[in-house]
Design a protein around this motif. Structure first.
Motif, PDB file in Angstrom:
ATOM      1  N   ASN A   1       0.825  -1.216   0.000  1.00  0.00           N
ATOM      2  CA  ASN A   1       0.000   0.000   0.000  1.00  0.00           C
ATOM      3  C   ASN A   1       0.853   1.256   0.000  1.00  0.00           C
ATOM      4  OD1 ASN A   1      -2.404  -1.411  -0.014  1.00  0.00           O
ATOM      5  ND2 ASN A   1      -2.702  -1.319   2.182  1.00  0.00           N
TER       6      ASN A   1
ATOM      7  N   GLU B   1      -2.924  -5.657  -5.195  1.00  0.00           N
ATOM      8  CA  GLU B   1      -3.639  -4.391  -5.392  1.00  0.00           C
ATOM      9  C   GLU B   1      -4.800  -4.529  -6.369  1.00  0.00           C
ATOM     10  OE1 GLU B   1      -3.321  -1.490  -3.851  1.00  0.00           O
ATOM     11  OE2 GLU B   1      -1.700  -2.178  -2.580  1.00  0.00           O
TER      12      GLU B   1
ATOM     13  N   ASN C   1      -8.938  -4.302  -5.215  1.00  0.00           N
ATOM     14  CA  ASN C   1      -9.781  -3.197  -5.669  1.00  0.00           C
ATOM     15  C   ASN C   1     -10.869  -3.624  -6.644  1.00  0.00           C
ATOM     16  OD1 ASN C   1      -8.510  -1.170  -4.086  1.00  0.00           O
ATOM     17  ND2 ASN C   1      -6.770  -1.219  -5.469  1.00  0.00           N
TER      18      ASN C   1
ATOM     19  N   ASN D   1     -14.350  -2.476  -5.358  1.00  0.00           N
ATOM     20  CA  ASN D   1     -15.154  -1.667  -6.279  1.00  0.00           C
ATOM     21  C   ASN D   1     -16.342  -2.456  -6.801  1.00  0.00           C
ATOM     22  OD1 ASN D   1     -13.154   0.256  -5.976  1.00  0.00           O
ATOM     23  ND2 ASN D   1     -12.299   0.003  -8.024  1.00  0.00           N
TER      24      ASN D   1
ATOM     25  N   PRO E   1      -9.875  -0.859 -11.442  1.00  0.00           N
ATOM     26  CA  PRO E   1      -8.965  -0.600 -10.315  1.00  0.00           C
ATOM     27  C   PRO E   1      -7.703   0.139 -10.741  1.00  0.00           C
ATOM     28  CG  PRO E   1      -8.762  -2.870 -11.017  1.00  0.00           C
ATOM     29  CD  PRO E   1      -9.909  -2.287 -11.802  1.00  0.00           C
TER      30      PRO E   1
ATOM     31  N   ARG F   1     -13.731   6.128  -0.035  1.00  0.00           N
ATOM     32  CA  ARG F   1     -12.776   5.887  -1.115  1.00  0.00           C
ATOM     33  C   ARG F   1     -11.369   6.297  -0.714  1.00  0.00           C
ATOM     34  NH1 ARG F   1     -13.538   3.554  -5.635  1.00  0.00           N
ATOM     35  NH2 ARG F   1     -15.627   3.429  -6.520  1.00  0.00           N
ATOM     36  N   ARG F   2     -10.383   5.603  -1.293  1.00  0.00           N
ATOM     37  CA  ARG F   2      -9.005   6.051  -1.172  1.00  0.00           C
ATOM     38  C   ARG F   2      -8.860   7.344  -1.962  1.00  0.00           C
ATOM     39  NH1 ARG F   2      -5.579   0.614  -2.467  1.00  0.00           N
ATOM     40  NH2 ARG F   2      -4.082   2.197  -3.142  1.00  0.00           N
TER      41      ARG F   2
ATOM     42  N   ARG G   1      -7.563   2.960  -8.171  1.00  0.00           N
ATOM     43  CA  ARG G   1      -8.885   3.343  -7.674  1.00  0.00           C
ATOM     44  C   ARG G   1      -9.450   2.243  -6.770  1.00  0.00           C
ATOM     45  NH1 ARG G   1     -13.107   6.685  -8.474  1.00  0.00           N
ATOM     46  NH2 ARG G   1     -15.201   5.822  -8.602  1.00  0.00           N
ATOM     47  N   GLY G   2      -9.788   2.630  -5.570  1.00  0.00           N
ATOM     48  CA  GLY G   2     -10.355   1.645  -4.665  1.00  0.00           C
ATOM     49  C   GLY G   2     -10.923   2.304  -3.428  1.00  0.00           C
TER      50      GLY G   2
END
Length: 388
Positions: free
Chosen positions: A162, A233, A237, A241, A276, A372-373, A379-380
């Motif tokens: 991360n 990752e 995601n 998502n 993602p 959301r991040r 994107r996740g």
């Protein structure tokens, strides 16, 4: 042009992408310092054009990012042929269809166990974070098993991953950059120690095979880190998502519950619907033209995968979630020589998670607003509370 730091854009970037597509297939984004291909045809061309490559440029100052740069300088993802061809050949056998298919029963069993734990947590507490209890532990456990790394080390690997992937964002604050380097150093040190152990006592795992192959020590470490990061990752995601999208479109969730055999086509649609990975860069090694847009040698252009995935020229009713959509020629796993090696395994993991959720928790629903991040490229969600 969109602002990748705007919270409203991050919440829903797809209207901005539609506006860009309506104006043309490729645009210059001065804020990102590159051109972006927004149509499916142009994005596909960016991914496949042999005059566009992954040309690694070290993060600077060099003395501050030694470990981060080492991991990427020797990475399969950041090299072009012939180095890429050699690395990919040595790794690809691990992800051959037959080998991955042999993992399916174990992945299905792991997904069932994690969903059972999720159900118990919901029963005890009224709600639970789907990311913490399913989306995050599933892929890291599978990749750790593949590499022969203890499952108990999974949380550390996730923390390092991360931190490192934050460096792929634009305009990252200095403290985050420093955290990425610290994580890269820790991750590299961890895997170098594991690789040294395998050199003395090899096993029947991918890390042992990499150590025994024609790879340098740095290439072994960089390849293992890439597999862990990319394998973790992307799947985290897609599941996050995707489940959020399904629970926000109740008729599609009920459709999956009624027919869990739709999980494979649902997997493809969820990758398409809310990608993602939103953006993937290439650098021109010679003057190139994409959809009439000139990219001079040395300049960068990116395939805006989230925009390509909603192109009405390719996808009927592109803003509609349809878990039975077929064909579904999304670009979520990339294209060309850098097509994702782990795509077959990712598909099995995502489908297993969806099937287990639909069968064990048919009444699953969002418990609260998901968070959301605050990043654009990857994107996740940071938190996805669910109940049943």
């Amino acid at each position: 042009m969109f602002d990748p730091r705007d919270p409203a854009f991050l919440a829903d970037p797809y209207p901005a992408f539609a506006e860009l597509r309506a104006r043309g297939p490729v645009h210059r984004h001065d804020g990102l310092g590159l051109s972006v291909a927004v149509s499916h045809e142009a994005a596909s061309a960016v991914l496949r054009h042999r005059g566009l490559g992954r040309i690694w440029v070290d993060a600077t100052p060099l003395e501050q990012f030694a470990s981060f740069n080492l991991l990427h300088r020797h990475s399969l993802l950041e090299n072009e042929p012939p180095a890429h061809t050699r690395l990919r050949r040595l790794v690809s056998s691990a992800f051959a269809r037959g080998h991955v298919e042999r993992l399916r029963p174990a992945v299905d069993a792991l997904a069932d166990r994690l969903v059972a734990d999720l159900a118990e947590r919901i029963a005890a507490d009224g709600e639970a974070d789907l990311l913490e209890h399913l989306a995050q532990p599933l892929p890291v456990a599978v990749i750790a098993e593949l590499l022969g790394i203890p499952a108990a080390d999974g949380p550390r690997l996730v923390e390092w991953s991360n931190a490192i992937v934050k460096m792929y964002e634009y305009g990252l604050p200095q403290p985050r950059r420093e955290a990425a380097e610290q994580a890269a150093a820790a991750f590299a040190g961890y895997l170098r120690a594991k690789a040294d152990d395998r050199a003395i006592s090899p096993g029947d795992d991918l890390l042992s095979h990499l150590v025994a192959a024609d790879l340098t020590g740095d290439e072994v470490v960089a390849t293992a880190v890439l597999l862990l990061m990319a394998g973790h990752e992307a799947t985290v995601n897609v599941v996050g998502n995707g489940v959020h999208a399904l629970l926000s479109h109740r008729e599609q969730w009920e459709r999956l519950v009624a027919d869990p055999d739709l999980a494979p086509t649902a997997t493809e649609e969820l990758i398409r619907y809310d990608s993602p990975l939103q953006l993937f860069e290439r650098t021109a090694t010679t003057d190139v033209e994409i959809a009439g847009h000139r990219v001079a040698a040395g300049d960068r252009i990116a395939a805006l995968l989230g925009a390509a995935a909603r192109d009405p020229e390719v996808f009927a009713r592109p803003d509609v979630l349809d878990i039975g959509r077929t064909p579904n020629p999304h670009l979520g796993f990339g294209g060309g020589v850098h097509y994702c090696l782990g795509a077959p395994l990712a598909r099995i993991e995502i489908a297993a998670a969806l099937t287990a959720l639909a069968r064990r928790l048919p009444g699953l629903r969002l418990a609260d607003t998901a968070r959301r991040r605050p990043e654009f490229v990857i994107r996740g969600f940071a938190h996805l509370p669910v109940t049943a």
